[in-house]
Design a protein around this motif. Structure first.
Motif, PDB file in Angstrom:
ATOM      1  N   GLY A  78       0.793  -1.224   0.000  1.00 37.78           N
ATOM      2  CA  GLY A  78       0.000   0.000   0.000  1.00 37.78           C
ATOM      3  C   GLY A  78       0.820   1.264   0.000  1.00 37.78           C
ATOM      4  N   HIS A  79       2.117   1.164  -0.201  1.00 39.08           N
ATOM      5  CA  HIS A  79       2.968   2.351  -0.193  1.00 39.08           C
ATOM      6  C   HIS A  79       3.471   2.704  -1.580  1.00 39.08           C
ATOM      7  CE1 HIS A  79       3.008   2.514   4.195  1.00 39.08           C
ATOM      8  NE2 HIS A  79       3.253   1.198   4.206  1.00 39.08           N
ATOM      9  N   GLY A  80       2.937   2.024  -2.605  1.00 38.94           N
ATOM     10  CA  GLY A  80       3.289   2.367  -3.984  1.00 38.94           C
ATOM     11  C   GLY A  80       4.684   1.969  -4.397  1.00 38.94           C
ATOM     12  N   ASP A  81       5.230   0.919  -3.828  1.00 41.03           N
ATOM     13  CA  ASP A  81       6.581   0.491  -4.197  1.00 41.03           C
ATOM     14  C   ASP A  81       6.580  -0.147  -5.587  1.00 41.03           C
ATOM     15  OD1 ASP A  81       8.403   1.181  -2.108  1.00 41.03           O
ATOM     16  OD2 ASP A  81       7.434  -0.299  -0.812  1.00 41.03           O
ATOM     17  N   ARG A  82       7.655   0.078  -6.340  1.00 42.34           N
ATOM     18  CA  ARG A  82       7.874  -0.551  -7.639  1.00 42.34           C
ATOM     19  C   ARG A  82       8.851  -1.694  -7.473  1.00 42.34           C
ATOM     20  NH1 ARG A  82       6.925   2.427 -12.210  1.00 42.34           N
ATOM     21  NH2 ARG A  82       7.418   0.411 -13.203  1.00 42.34           N
ATOM     22  N   VAL A  83       8.535  -2.835  -8.175  1.00 40.79           N
ATOM     23  CA  VAL A  83       9.383  -4.009  -8.092  1.00 40.79           C
ATOM     24  C   VAL A  83      10.035  -4.232  -9.458  1.00 40.79           C
ATOM     25  CG1 VAL A  83       9.514  -6.467  -7.538  1.00 40.79           C
ATOM     26  CG2 VAL A  83       7.830  -5.013  -6.392  1.00 40.79           C
ATOM     27  N   TYR A  84      11.340  -4.441  -9.441  1.00 40.76           N
ATOM     28  CA  TYR A  84      12.101  -4.695 -10.668  1.00 40.76           C
ATOM     29  C   TYR A  84      12.804  -6.045 -10.519  1.00 40.76           C
ATOM     30  CZ  TYR A  84      11.399   0.339 -11.172  1.00 40.76           C
ATOM     31  OH  TYR A  84      10.850   1.594 -11.254  1.00 40.76           O
ATOM     32  N   TYR A  85      12.928  -6.762 -11.639  1.00 38.56           N
ATOM     33  CA  TYR A  85      13.545  -8.087 -11.579  1.00 38.56           C
ATOM     34  C   TYR A  85      14.290  -8.343 -12.879  1.00 38.56           C
ATOM     35  CZ  TYR A  85       9.351  -9.120 -14.249  1.00 38.56           C
ATOM     36  OH  TYR A  85       8.355  -9.082 -15.190  1.00 38.56           O
ATOM     37  N   ARG A  86      15.160  -9.329 -12.798  1.00 33.95           N
ATOM     38  CA  ARG A  86      15.890  -9.770 -13.968  1.00 33.95           C
ATOM     39  C   ARG A  86      16.304 -11.206 -13.734  1.00 33.95           C
ATOM     40  NH1 ARG A  86      21.196  -6.868 -14.462  1.00 33.95           N
ATOM     41  NH2 ARG A  86      21.996  -8.668 -13.301  1.00 33.95           N
ATOM     42  N   VAL A  87      16.131 -12.032 -14.823  1.00 32.73           N
ATOM     43  CA  VAL A  87      16.524 -13.438 -14.764  1.00 32.73           C
ATOM     44  C   VAL A  87      17.467 -13.696 -15.930  1.00 32.73           C
ATOM     45  CG1 VAL A  87      15.770 -15.836 -14.716  1.00 32.73           C
ATOM     46  CG2 VAL A  87      14.301 -14.043 -13.738  1.00 32.73           C
ATOM     47  N   ASN A  88      18.666 -14.182 -15.617  1.00 39.01           N
ATOM     48  CA  ASN A  88      19.660 -14.504 -16.625  1.00 39.01           C
ATOM     49  C   ASN A  88      20.014 -15.978 -16.542  1.00 39.01           C
ATOM     50  OD1 ASN A  88      20.337 -11.472 -15.715  1.00 39.01           O
ATOM     51  ND2 ASN A  88      20.915 -11.737 -17.869  1.00 39.01           N
ATOM     52  N   SER A  89      20.400 -16.506 -17.710  1.00 35.18           N
ATOM     53  CA  SER A  89      20.913 -17.874 -17.716  1.00 35.18           C
ATOM     54  C   SER A  89      22.358 -17.858 -17.266  1.00 35.18           C
ATOM     55  CB  SER A  89      20.792 -18.474 -19.123  1.00 35.18           C
ATOM     56  OG  SER A  89      21.597 -17.725 -20.035  1.00 35.18           O
ATOM     57  N   ALA A  90      22.927 -19.036 -17.144  1.00 36.59           N
ATOM     58  CA  ALA A  90      24.299 -19.133 -16.658  1.00 36.59           C
ATOM     59  C   ALA A  90      25.281 -18.454 -17.607  1.00 36.59           C
ATOM     60  CB  ALA A  90      24.686 -20.590 -16.452  1.00 36.59           C
ATOM     61  N   ASP A  91      24.960 -18.449 -18.900  1.00 35.88           N
ATOM     62  CA  ASP A  91      25.855 -17.821 -19.858  1.00 35.88           C
ATOM     63  C   ASP A  91      25.589 -16.332 -20.015  1.00 35.88           C
ATOM     64  OD1 ASP A  91      23.443 -17.916 -21.089  1.00 35.88           O
ATOM     65  OD2 ASP A  91      24.103 -19.125 -22.802  1.00 35.88           O
ATOM     66  N   GLY A  92      24.713 -15.745 -19.167  1.00 39.93           N
ATOM     67  CA  GLY A  92      24.461 -14.320 -19.168  1.00 39.93           C
ATOM     68  C   GLY A  92      23.327 -13.892 -20.065  1.00 39.93           C
ATOM     69  N   ARG A  93      22.626 -14.837 -20.678  1.00 37.31           N
ATOM     70  CA  ARG A  93      21.527 -14.482 -21.561  1.00 37.31           C
ATOM     71  C   ARG A  93      20.322 -14.060 -20.746  1.00 37.31           C
ATOM     72  NH1 ARG A  93      17.713 -17.898 -23.656  1.00 37.31           N
ATOM     73  NH2 ARG A  93      18.952 -19.645 -22.865  1.00 37.31           N
ATOM     74  N   LEU A  94      19.703 -12.899 -21.138  1.00 37.44           N
ATOM     75  CA  LEU A  94      18.531 -12.398 -20.430  1.00 37.44           C
ATOM     76  C   LEU A  94      17.342 -13.277 -20.760  1.00 37.44           C
ATOM     77  CD1 LEU A  94      17.192 -10.164 -18.690  1.00 37.44           C
ATOM     78  CD2 LEU A  94      16.699  -8.950 -20.841  1.00 37.44           C
ATOM     79  N   LEU A  95      16.742 -13.827 -19.724  1.00 42.52           N
ATOM     80  CA  LEU A  95      15.561 -14.656 -19.911  1.00 42.52           C
ATOM     81  C   LEU A  95      14.294 -13.827 -19.778  1.00 42.52           C
ATOM     82  CD1 LEU A  95      16.673 -17.817 -17.882  1.00 42.52           C
ATOM     83  CD2 LEU A  95      16.857 -17.401 -20.352  1.00 42.52           C
ATOM     84  N   THR A  96      14.272 -12.910 -18.794  1.00 41.06           N
ATOM     85  CA  THR A  96      13.121 -12.037 -18.621  1.00 41.06           C
ATOM     86  C   THR A  96      13.522 -10.905 -17.692  1.00 41.06           C
ATOM     87  OG1 THR A  96      10.789 -11.887 -17.991  1.00 41.06           O
ATOM     88  CG2 THR A  96      12.187 -13.293 -16.627  1.00 41.06           C
ATOM     89  N   GLY A  97      12.727  -9.804 -17.717  1.00 42.67           N
ATOM     90  CA  GLY A  97      12.953  -8.701 -16.787  1.00 42.67           C
ATOM     91  C   GLY A  97      13.636  -7.521 -17.426  1.00 42.67           C
ATOM     92  N   TYR A  98      14.238  -6.711 -16.525  1.00 41.72           N
ATOM     93  CA  TYR A  98      14.858  -5.434 -16.915  1.00 41.72           C
ATOM     94  C   TYR A  98      16.351  -5.663 -17.130  1.00 41.72           C
ATOM     95  CZ  TYR A  98      10.470  -3.559 -15.098  1.00 41.72           C
ATOM     96  OH  TYR A  98       9.147  -3.303 -14.864  1.00 41.72           O
ATOM     97  N   PRO A  99      16.811  -5.466 -18.362  1.00 41.07           N
ATOM     98  CA  PRO A  99      18.199  -5.816 -18.645  1.00 41.07           C
ATOM     99  C   PRO A  99      19.212  -4.912 -17.963  1.00 41.07           C
ATOM    100  CG  PRO A  99      17.187  -4.729 -20.539  1.00 41.07           C
ATOM    101  CD  PRO A  99      16.070  -4.995 -19.563  1.00 41.07           C
ATOM    102  N   ASP A 100      18.833  -3.640 -17.664  1.00 34.43           N
ATOM    103  CA  ASP A 100      19.801  -2.711 -17.077  1.00 34.43           C
ATOM    104  C   ASP A 100      19.771  -2.680 -15.555  1.00 34.43           C
ATOM    105  OD1 ASP A 100      17.260  -1.662 -17.047  1.00 34.43           O
ATOM    106  OD2 ASP A 100      17.886   0.420 -17.480  1.00 34.43           O
ATOM    107  N   LEU A 101      19.130  -3.655 -14.980  1.00 31.29           N
ATOM    108  CA  LEU A 101      19.087  -3.712 -13.511  1.00 31.29           C
ATOM    109  C   LEU A 101      20.499  -3.941 -12.969  1.00 31.29           C
ATOM    110  CD1 LEU A 101      16.540  -3.490 -11.714  1.00 31.29           C
ATOM    111  CD2 LEU A 101      16.647  -5.967 -11.393  1.00 31.29           C
ATOM    112  N   PRO A 102      20.897  -3.217 -11.861  1.00 32.15           N
ATOM    113  CA  PRO A 102      22.265  -3.361 -11.351  1.00 32.15           C
ATOM    114  C   PRO A 102      22.581  -4.792 -10.944  1.00 32.15           C
ATOM    115  CG  PRO A 102      21.194  -1.442 -10.387  1.00 32.15           C
ATOM    116  CD  PRO A 102      20.126  -2.203 -11.124  1.00 32.15           C
ATOM    117  N   SER A 103      23.833  -5.134 -11.122  1.00 34.64           N
ATOM    118  CA  SER A 103      24.312  -6.453 -10.702  1.00 34.64           C
ATOM    119  C   SER A 103      24.874  -6.369  -9.284  1.00 34.64           C
ATOM    120  CB  SER A 103      25.395  -6.941 -11.666  1.00 34.64           C
ATOM    121  OG  SER A 103      24.872  -7.068 -12.968  1.00 34.64           O
TER     122      SER A 103
END
Length: 460
Positions: A78-103
């Motif tokens: 109820g506080h309006g928080d935004r959730v960001y996610y990123r899923v990568n494979s072992a070889d670094g391939r983006l599977l889903t989510g935000y690609p520029d999310l910090p590592s």
């Protein structure tokens, strides 16, 4: 400006340290609340990352990563928080989510979430990273999941937890202040009762205050007040004695002086008038000497004034006194001598000690007949400075020697013109200097007065 209220000063001294402890406790609570909010947020992020990782599948040679709704709904506070996610494979391939999310700052251990903070899209976020094996994948295939959330809920939790702690601390401080104030009111009650008892006393009532009903911390104050009132009582008694003695001693000479004045006014014979005027002059000298002795006695009485402490040479003081009384000795035909080969140092009030010597020598000169002798001996021996006055007068019987030290006591049948207070002055001065005064018989059959005082180092 410093407060004049003892109650307020005590309250401040008690509450200021307590307020300091409250500040330290509030700061500690702030850190604890921050740590608690971080822990709750991190646990939610770890749970979200684990839910996403556990939902990854290996199907027909392809890794499928879908985001389960529960992984995002757990942040709907109820506080309006935004959730960001990123899923990568072992070889670094983006599977889903935000690609520029910090590592994460360093790779996490397998199946062990790693929490870290960062900035994304100009907002501070809290992140969790997780390396997790894919169910059904050959060769230990795994995915890397990073989940981040804004900190609105985190800050709301901090405010709520810390605000409650702060309000409780302030209420505790206010309650402590009230209880301390009530305690001070009860604790200071004996002091206020003591003030009332002092104010209620009559101005002439100098009886000691009881100290049994006050606390042990107040007993030194009561003792000091009683000591002070004792000194005041002593000074008042000394003043009353002085006034009574002066009135008693001056009444007879003044009456005689008035009679002589009336006689001069009545007589017309020049010879009789000259004789009466000579008697008046003699009475004036006696009155002046009596007034001087009364003032000296008043100053010598305990409690009348603070005595001076100085190093005094009794030999030099005796020499000055004898020089001043030399004319009186010549007038009476008395051999006045001094035996003082070396200084005799003592501690005391130099002026009062000289007055004592004056009274001893003057007393000896007045009671020694013409042709007699008065000898003053000064020496220092055995840790004492001694001054001895011997005369060839009639002396004092042993049974009367203690009596003549009392004020205004005169031996029956004495012919001298003394006032009866010379030896009293000497005793008061010697007692005040911590010495001793003894009376005896001289070698010539007269009076021997010995004044012994504690010796001191020579003045520098």
């Amino acid at each position: 400006m410093r407060s004049k209220s003892l109650r307020l000063q005590l309250l401040a001294w008690l509450l200021l340290p307590l307020a300091g402890l409250v500040i330290v406790n509030v700061w500690s609570s702030w850190n604890t609340v921050q740590a608690t909010a971080d822990l709750v947020t991190d646990r939610a992020l770890e749970a979200s990352a684990r839910a996403i990782a556990e939902n990854a599948r290996f199907d027909r040679g392809v890794v499928d990563a879908t985001i389960p709704p529960i992984a995002l709904e757990m942040f709907a506070t109820g506080h309006g928080d935004r959730v960001y996610y990123r899923v990568n494979s072992a070889d670094g391939r983006l599977l889903t989510g935000y690609p520029d999310l910090p590592s994460p700052p360093h790779p996490p251990k397998e199946a062990v979430p790693l929490a870290f903070s960062g900035i994304y899209r100009d907002q501070p976020l809290r992140f969790a990273a997780l390396i997790y094996p894919i169910v059904g994948a050959p060769n230990g295939e795994h995915v890397i999941v990073v989940v981040g959330v804004t900190l609105a809920g985190h800050q709301a939790m901090v405010r709520e937890l810390w605000g409650g702690s702060l309000s409780r601390q302030l209420l505790l401080l206010a309650a402590a202040g009230l209880l301390v104030l009530l305690g001070l009111r009860q604790g200071l009650a004996p002091l206020l009762r003591l003030r009332t008892a002092v104010m209620a006393k009559d101005r002439d009532d100098l009886t000691p205050l009881p100290d049994q009903t006050v606390q042990s911390e107040l007993r030194p104050l009561v003792s000091a007040l009683n000591t002070y009132m004792g000194r005041v009582a002593g000074q008042m008694a000394a003043q009353r004695r002085f006034v009574a003695n002066a009135a008693h001693q001056l009444r007879t000479p003044l009456a005689l002086f008035g009679t002589q004045v009336a006689y001069v006014r009545r007589t017309s014979d020049p010879a009789e008038r000259d004789e009466a005027l000579a008697a008046m002059e003699n009475s004036t000298h006696r009155l002046a000497r009596l007034a001087s002795q009364l003032l000296t006695l008043s100053r010598a009485e305990p409690g009348s004034r603070r005595p001076r402490e100085e190093t005094v040479d009794l030999a030099a003081s005796a020499r000055l006194v004898l020089e001043g009384l030399a004319d009186l000795a010549v007038e009476r035909g008395i051999d006045l001598g001094l035996d003082a080969d070396a200084p005799a140092w003592t501690r005391g009030d130099g002026a009062m000690l000289r007055e004592a010597i004056v009274n001893l020598v003057d007393n000896a000169l007045r009671y020694t007949p013409s042709g007699g002798s008065v000898t003053v001996t000064v020496r220092q021996a055995g840790g004492m400075a001694e001054l001895v006055v011997e005369d060839s007068g009639p002396g004092i019987p042993p049974e009367e020697r203690e009596m003549v030290l009392e004020r205004f006591y005169r031996l029956p049948g004495t012919s001298g013109d003394g006032s009866g207070i010379g030896l009293s002055i000497v005793r008061e001065v010697v007692d005040g200097a911590g010495g001793a005064l003894t009376l005896g018989a001289s070698a010539a059959g007269g009076l021997k007065v010995e004044m012994r005082l504690p010796a001191a180092e020579a003045a520098g």
